[in-house]
Design a protein around this motif. Structure first.
Motif, PDB file in Angstrom:
ATOM      1  N   ASP A 209      38.626  32.619  50.157  1.00  0.00           N
ATOM      2  CA  ASP A 209      40.076  32.561  49.958  1.00  0.00           C
ATOM      3  C   ASP A 209      40.407  31.998  48.582  1.00  0.00           C
ATOM      4  O   ASP A 209      41.353  32.443  47.930  1.00  0.00           O
ATOM      5  N   ARG A 210      39.627  31.022  48.124  1.00  0.00           N
ATOM      6  CA  ARG A 210      39.847  30.426  46.803  1.00  0.00           C
ATOM      7  C   ARG A 210      39.618  31.452  45.709  1.00  0.00           C
ATOM      8  O   ARG A 210      40.377  31.526  44.743  1.00  0.00           O
ATOM      9  N   GLU A 211      38.553  32.244  45.836  1.00  0.00           N
ATOM     10  CA  GLU A 211      38.283  33.281  44.837  1.00  0.00           C
ATOM     11  C   GLU A 211      39.399  34.314  44.826  1.00  0.00           C
ATOM     12  O   GLU A 211      39.834  34.746  43.758  1.00  0.00           O
ATOM     13  N   CYS A 212      39.897  34.691  46.007  1.00  0.00           N
ATOM     14  CA  CYS A 212      41.022  35.629  46.072  1.00  0.00           C
ATOM     15  C   CYS A 212      42.240  35.048  45.351  1.00  0.00           C
ATOM     16  O   CYS A 212      42.889  35.729  44.559  1.00  0.00           O
ATOM     17  N   HIS A 213      42.531  33.789  45.622  1.00  0.00           N
ATOM     18  CA  HIS A 213      43.674  33.127  44.985  1.00  0.00           C
ATOM     19  C   HIS A 213      43.511  33.092  43.464  1.00  0.00           C
ATOM     20  O   HIS A 213      44.435  33.439  42.719  1.00  0.00           O
TER      21      HIS A 213
END
Length: 103
Positions: free
Chosen positions: A35-39
């Motif tokens: 999720d952090r990489e997506c953000h």
């Protein structure tokens, strides 16, 4: 350059490299990107001023896609291997991160 200063520079470079290797979370089951990489990838795509954390997330995603950021003069496949990893990360981003469009 003094020995102490050289040791500090090596320690800082090593810590920065390790921070880029592991953003600190695992992707959800069945996904490649966290999720952090997506953000962070979304933030990078907005063309705003990027942060170091966003660059580290991008590098972590590229590493998952098989890119090894060794010095380019040692890599006979540079920039093709970087471009192939970027295409794979872009594909993962479209599938896993892009918000669904409603009509």
């Amino acid at each position: 350059m003094g020995t102490t200063r050289k040791h500090w520079l090596i320690a800082f470079a090593s810590a920065s490299l390790l921070a880029g290797c592991a953003v600190g979370e695992m992707p959800p089951p069945g996904r490649y990107l966290t999720d952090r990489e997506c953000h962070d990838l979304t933030a990078l795509k907005t063309n705003a001023t990027p942060t170091m954390a966003e660059h580290q997330s991008e590098l972590a995603a590229l590493r998952k896609a098989g890119y090894d950021p060794s010095p380019f003069w040692d890599d006979p496949y540079y920039p093709e291997d970087l471009q192939a990893a970027q295409r794979l990360v872009d594909y993962w981003y479209r599938i896993e991160c892009a918000p669904t469009q409603t009509q």
